[in-house]
Design an enzyme around this catalytic site. Structure first.
Site, PDB file in Angstrom:
ATOM      1  N   ASP A   1       0.835  -1.201   0.000  1.00 43.71           N
ATOM      2  CA  ASP A   1       0.000   0.000   0.000  1.00 43.71           C
ATOM      3  C   ASP A   1       0.872   1.256   0.000  1.00 43.71           C
ATOM      4  OD1 ASP A   1      -2.850   0.879   0.346  1.00 43.71           O
ATOM      5  OD2 ASP A   1      -2.037   1.843   2.129  1.00 43.71           O
TER       6      ASP A   1
ATOM      7  N   GLU B   1       1.983  -0.405  -4.931  1.00 43.87           N
ATOM      8  CA  GLU B   1       1.002   0.617  -5.289  1.00 43.87           C
ATOM      9  C   GLU B   1       1.748   1.942  -5.222  1.00 43.87           C
ATOM     10  OE1 GLU B   1      -3.127   2.795  -4.024  1.00 43.87           O
ATOM     11  OE2 GLU B   1      -1.557   2.394  -2.579  1.00 43.87           O
TER      12      GLU B   1
HETATM   13  C1  NOJ Z   1      -4.477   2.831  -1.039  1.00 48.14           C
HETATM   14  C2  NOJ Z   1      -5.604   1.862  -0.871  1.00 48.14           C
HETATM   15  O1  NOJ Z   1      -5.813   1.204  -2.104  1.00 48.14           O
HETATM   16  C3  NOJ Z   1      -6.794   2.669  -0.432  1.00 48.14           C
HETATM   17  O2  NOJ Z   1      -7.982   1.924  -0.462  1.00 48.14           O
HETATM   18  C4  NOJ Z   1      -6.511   3.212   0.944  1.00 48.14           C
HETATM   19  O3  NOJ Z   1      -7.580   4.063   1.323  1.00 48.14           O
HETATM   20  C5  NOJ Z   1      -5.203   4.031   0.966  1.00 48.14           C
HETATM   21  N1  NOJ Z   1      -4.139   3.390   0.247  1.00 48.14           N
HETATM   22  C6  NOJ Z   1      -4.735   4.248   2.382  1.00 48.14           C
HETATM   23  O4  NOJ Z   1      -4.307   3.038   2.950  1.00 48.14           O
END
Ligand code: NOJ
Ligand code: CA
Length: 558
Positions: free
Chosen positions: A220, A279
């Site tokens: 993440d 990500e």
């Molecule tokens: C990216 C995640 O995909 C999203 O759903 C989340 O709200 C944020 N990061 C914070 O963790």
């Protein structure tokens, strides 16, 4: 388990580099399948649907966070990184799911959330109790406020979900004291990655899951971990998301790469090697590729591709930029159309293209679902014909659209409240999956159960049951494309060559004379008459491809 394809165990020796052309299916666990009828998807629900996933033909699952969590951000607020939320199952269930997935030839990636914990995490409780400048506070980013009484936040940073990125701690006696940083909701305090204890803790968490046999992690906000220690005010030119010149105070800082290098060393210490998928919200392809050098992450989601409008030249440009930047570091490209944070692509593609992509504007433009569905079919064939990995979001194989009329009282995304109820947020792409039957819960849970978000009655036309065996359905298109993708040698390699085609269309070749053509021009596209059609989103009439349609074919030798 037997099925249309053979299930080779993921630990088989041929596994080297499996992620390079894998199709990874994202399970948003709360909304996938609810085995016990409490309205929330769970691990037992995923296990019950493994035959479906096997027959769909995917290679791996990415399961969104399943840890104990107050669910202030759908589980991206983790209270204990070594457990499973009791509403979703148990560690024994997770281990069982992994075993059964492997028996089905499916690998399992879990979600690692290293930028922030939940405010219910034991560390955060300790930090608040221990008081200013204590070692417990040094795991997070606590600072004194500005202004004479310290009642202004330490700097002007904004949360990605709206409002200030700082929240002030209030003592039990009501006296306000320090502030803590949270780039997302206030329930998600940011960790301080300058602190060696934080680094050691996450290496131990990775080992905990890798030792159990999980095949890798999706990381993440992998570009957010390191902050400028001076915590300077954000200059106005850097306040928007997206691309930025030079150094940003908290996105994509150079120091983040050392963290990813240490995780790669850890992942490479396992047999088979574990996989790291980032990500990373970095738009500049060159900067993104820095994360994908051989000593860091294996792959990253291609968000620039996801954001590209249905315009041939724009798609060709982003494909070229992706291939070029990834090729430079020997990394595998990836392609993605939807996820749990984005408006479902049937809806996005069903809106008129204005030349400006702005969520506030997009949200009020009228949607033509039939048009969006046609384009989504073509977009699926395009994505699955490109070299590299592809990421599918649960329900896109059914052609689900964004549910834009959820009643306000059911909205759970923190964006809704933090924006002062002006931005509805991401719940509309998280509505539970319709599996079967004529009415909610559509087999998401047992009859009589109430899914945590209401499903539209119109989804009776897009259940797995309705679409199965209907040759015109999105589901059968995905099944056929995924079967071909495994079987056709032309789709195995990493090369792609563009071929001449009229303006507004895309035509490229892969090995073995495999071709993919996509017609975005608004007029029929003439195809070479001498060819073998492998798969087309619409019937080819008089050797012409209709607008918003795509085809896979093998060209004649001459
Ligand atoms: C990216 C995640 O995909 C999203 O759903 C989340 O709200 C944020 N990061 C914070 O963790
Ligand atoms: Ca449940």
């Amino acid at each position: 388990m037997t099925g249309p394809r053979s299930a080779s165990h993921p630990d088989a020796p041929s596994a080297a580099g499996w992620w390079r052309r894998a199709v990874v299916y994202q399970v948003y666990i709360r909304s996938f399948a609810d085995a016990n009828g409490d309205g929330i998807g769970d691990i037992a629900g995923i296990r019950s649907r493994l035959p479906y996933l096997h027959d769909l033909g995917i290679d791996a699952l990415w399961i969104t966070p399943w840890y104990p969590s107050p669910m202030a951000d759908g589980g991206y607020d983790v209270a204990d990184y070594r457990g499973i939320d009791p509403r979703l199952g148990s560690l024994a269930d997770a281990d069982q799911l992994l075993r059964e997935a492997h028996e089905n030839g499916i690998r399992v990636l879990i979600d690692l959330v290293p930028n922030h914990t939940s405010w219910s995490h034991a560390w955060f409780h300790e930090a608040v109790a221990a008081g200013p400048w204590s070692p417990a506070r040094a795991r997070y980013i606590f600072r004194d406020g500005r202004g004479p009484d310290g009642d202004e936040p330490p700097n002007n940073w904004q949360s990605a979900f709206g409002s200030s990125a700082w929240t002030r701690v209030v003592e039990p006696n009501g006296r306000p004291e320090q502030w803590y940083l949270h780039l997302f909701a206030s329930e998600q305090p940011d960790l301080d990655w300058e602190n060696p204890e934080v680094r050691a803790e996450f290496e131990s968490i990775l080992r905990f899951w890798f030792d159990r046999g999980f095949d890798g992690v999706r990381i993440d906000v992998a570009d957010a971990l390191v902050k400028d220690p001076a915590l300077p005010d954000m200059p106005p030119e850097l306040s928007g998301a997206g691309s930025f010149p030079g150094e940003h105070p908290h996105w994509d800082r150079p120091g983040v790469h050392e963290i990813h290098r240490s995780w790669r060393r850890l992942a490479d210490g396992y047999e088979p090697r574990r996989v790291l998928i980032g990500e990373i919200g970095v738009e500049d392809p060159e900067r993104l590729s820095r994360y994908l050098r051989p000593t860091q992450l294996h792959a990253a989601f291609n968000f620039p591709y996801m954001a590209t409008p249905w315009v041939a030249s724009a798609l060709r440009n982003v494909i070229d930029a992706t291939l070029e930047a990834h090729g430079r570091v020997g990394a595998t490209p990836t392609w993605v159309l939807s996820n749990h944070d984005a408006t479902r692509h049937v809806t996005r593609l069903g809106r008129p293209y204005t030349g400006v992509r702005r969520r506030e504007l997009d949200d009020i433009l009228p949607v033509d679902i039939a048009l969006g569905t046609r384009r989504a079919r073509a977009a699926a064939l395009l994505m699955l014909a490109l070299p590299g990995g592809a990421y599918l979001y649960q329900g896109e194989e059914l052609g689900l659209w964004e549910v834009e009329d959820l009643p306000e009282e059911v909205l759970e995304d923190p964006i809704w409240e933090r924006s002062g109820r002006t931005v509805r947020g991401r719940d509309g792409c998280r509505v539970p999956i319709p599996w079967e039957g004529d009415a909610p819960p559509f087999g998401f849970g047992p009859p009589g159960s109430t899914p945590w978000l209401p499903q539209p009655a119109a989804w009776r036309s897009v259940t797995v049951e309705t679409e199965t065996s209907d040759p015109a359905s999105m589901l059968e298109l995905y099944r056929a494309a995924l079967t071909l993708r495994r079987a056709h040698p032309g789709l195995a390699g990493e090369e792609l060559g563009w071929l001449d085609s009229p303006a507004g269309t895309l035509l490229f070749g892969r090995a073995d004379r495999f071709r993919c053509a996509v017609n975005l021009s608004g007029a029929p596209l003439a195809l070479p008459g001498s060819r073998t059609t492998l798969l087309a989103t619409e019937t080819v009439v008089d050797d012409c491809l209709a607008p918003d349609a795509a085809i896979w074919f093998v060209a004649a030798r001459s």
